[in-house]
Scaffold this active site. Structure first.
Site, PDB file in Angstrom:
ATOM      1  CE  LYS A 227      35.948  28.208  54.925  1.00  0.00           C
ATOM      2  NZ  LYS A 227      36.860  28.822  55.900  1.00  0.00           N
ATOM      3  NE  ARG A 261      34.195  25.839  61.489  1.00  0.00           N
ATOM      4  CZ  ARG A 261      33.338  26.088  60.520  1.00  0.00           C
ATOM      5  NH1 ARG A 261      33.684  25.957  59.258  1.00  0.00           N
ATOM      6  NH2 ARG A 261      32.106  26.466  60.809  1.00  0.00           N
TER       7      ARG A 261
HETATM    8  C1  PT1 Z   1      37.187  28.837  59.500  1.00  0.00           C
HETATM    9  C2  PT1 Z   1      35.773  29.048  59.500  1.00  0.00           C
HETATM   10  C3  PT1 Z   1      35.140  29.180  60.781  1.00  0.00           C
HETATM   11  N1  PT1 Z   1      35.027  29.137  58.377  1.00  0.00           N
HETATM   12  C4  PT1 Z   1      37.217  28.914  61.843  1.00  0.00           C
HETATM   13  N2  PT1 Z   1      35.890  29.109  61.930  1.00  0.00           N
HETATM   14  C5  PT1 Z   1      33.703  29.367  58.454  1.00  0.00           C
HETATM   15  N3  PT1 Z   1      37.958  28.843  62.996  1.00  0.00           N
HETATM   16  C6  PT1 Z   1      33.090  29.489  59.713  1.00  0.00           C
HETATM   17  C7  PT1 Z   1      33.974  30.437  50.798  1.00  0.00           C
HETATM   18  O1  PT1 Z   1      34.923  31.048  50.317  1.00  0.00           O
HETATM   19  O2  PT1 Z   1      37.871  28.716  58.369  1.00  0.00           O
HETATM   20  N4  PT1 Z   1      37.866  28.785  60.652  1.00  0.00           N
HETATM   21  N5  PT1 Z   1      33.810  29.396  60.845  1.00  0.00           N
HETATM   22  C8  PT1 Z   1      32.872  29.470  57.188  1.00  0.00           C
HETATM   23  N6  PT1 Z   1      33.208  30.642  56.454  1.00  0.00           N
HETATM   24  C9  PT1 Z   1      33.347  30.640  55.061  1.00  0.00           C
HETATM   25  C10 PT1 Z   1      34.263  31.488  54.436  1.00  0.00           C
HETATM   26  C11 PT1 Z   1      32.626  29.751  54.289  1.00  0.00           C
HETATM   27  C12 PT1 Z   1      34.465  31.432  53.063  1.00  0.00           C
HETATM   28  C13 PT1 Z   1      32.792  29.696  52.908  1.00  0.00           C
HETATM   29  C14 PT1 Z   1      33.730  30.523  52.287  1.00  0.00           C
HETATM   30  O3  PT1 Z   1      33.234  29.698  50.134  1.00  0.00           O
END
Ligand code: PT1
Length: 283
Positions: A227, A261
């Site tokens: 992230k 995850r």
């Molecule tokens: C998470 C999650 C998810 N993240 C759960 N499910 C994502 N339970 C998808 C960035 O800042 O943390 N928990 N499902 C992916 N979402 C992101 C959010 C991907 C922020 C990248 C960023 O780069």
């Protein structure tokens, strides 16, 4: 250390949470943020999942909607078309414990019918019909905190109380709403939602204070893999975020995470197990 959570009953699978487990990410979106949609084809998806399981993933999280910052919404049909064949194949060919990353009631129902074992909802069952659909599946559900929607959630996020309080209050309210509707507490997990409507400082502080989430007395799921909080602190592009990610993983385990995850399963399993070996000796 936090009390040991009971095993989670995930359909025909039983997930032992007496030690922290790794969840492998399988994106089936053409616009996935860190693997560029390389796993859209079914054969590819299967092979990738098989490898993550061999590397020690306890479950595979299948998602057909990108929720990275800026991502556009998808229709239920589109999501179903992406997710259903993959869930079916993972269940039939690999007998895998599959979690579905969805906010969509139809996707929850169909995935459960195909043999999925868990629902992972970044919108904490807030979408119309999602709570009833989730209850109908009989599966465990992960409730995640977020502020706003992926498309605009990173446009100047702000909180009136310390971030960890905002997160605990929100999750408490969602847990209550779920219990009031008849979703049993034994079937709930919670997730602070790193990167979902949070500045880098919010994310860092939230991880630092994540022990506060223990007050909810529910298994904690954490996703920080690749992230932008890592990218921003270390000035690294997405393909160079693994070492920073492993540091966050170790800290998350120390602060109570029971499911991590991640994209990079093998190194994460080592980081989790090494951290856990140290923590265990302090019991
Ligand atoms: C998470 C999650 C998810 N993240 C759960 N499910 C994502 N339970 C998808 C960035 O800042 O943390 N928990 N499902 C992916 N979402 C992101 C959010 C991907 C922020 C990248 C960023 O780069």
């Amino acid at each position: 250390m936090n009390p040991t959570p009971a095993p989670l009953m995930c359909g025909r699978h039983r997930l032992d949470l007496s030690y922290p487990r790794v969840m492998g990410i399988l994106n089936v979106t053409p616009d996935s943020f860190s693997d560029g949609g390389r796993h859209v084809a079914l054969e590819d998806a299967l092979r990738h999942a098989e490898r993550m399981l061999a590397e020690g993933a306890a479950l595979i999280d299948v998602g057909g909607e990108s929720t990275r910052p800026g991502a556009a919404p998808v229709s239920a049909q589109q999501e179903l078309d992406r997710v259903a064949p993959v869930v079916e194949a993972l269940v039939r060919e690999l007998d895998a414990l599959v979690s579905v990353d969805t906010s969509c009631p139809e996707v929850m129902r169909e995935s459960a019918a195909l043999g999925a074992g868990m629902i992972n909802d970044v919108r904490a069952l807030e979408r119309e019909g999602a709570l009833a659909a989730a209850i109908g599946t009989g599966l465990p559900v992960c409730l995640m905190h977020r502020q706003g929607e992926p498309r605009d959630m990173q446009q100047a996020p702000r909180y009136d109380v310390p971030i960890e309080e905002a997160v605990v209050d929100y999750l408490e309210a969602r847990v209550e709403a779920c219990e009031a509707a008849g979703l049993r507490r034994e079937r709930l997990l919670v997730d602070p939602g790193f990167g979902f409507g949070k500045t880098v400082e919010h994310n860092l502080r939230l991880l630092n204070r994540m022990d506060r989430l223990a007050a909810l007395e529910l298994p904690l799921l954490v996703g920080t893999s690749r992230k932008s909080m890592i990218g921003k602190v270390l000035a690294r592009p997405v393909e160079e975020r693994l070492p920073g990610g492993l540091a966050l993983t170790a800290l998350a385990v120390e602060r109570g995470a029971r499911i991590l995850r991640v994209h990079d399963v093998a190194p994460s399993v080592d980081a989790v197990n090494m951290t856990w070996a140290v923590l265990k000796e302090g019991c």
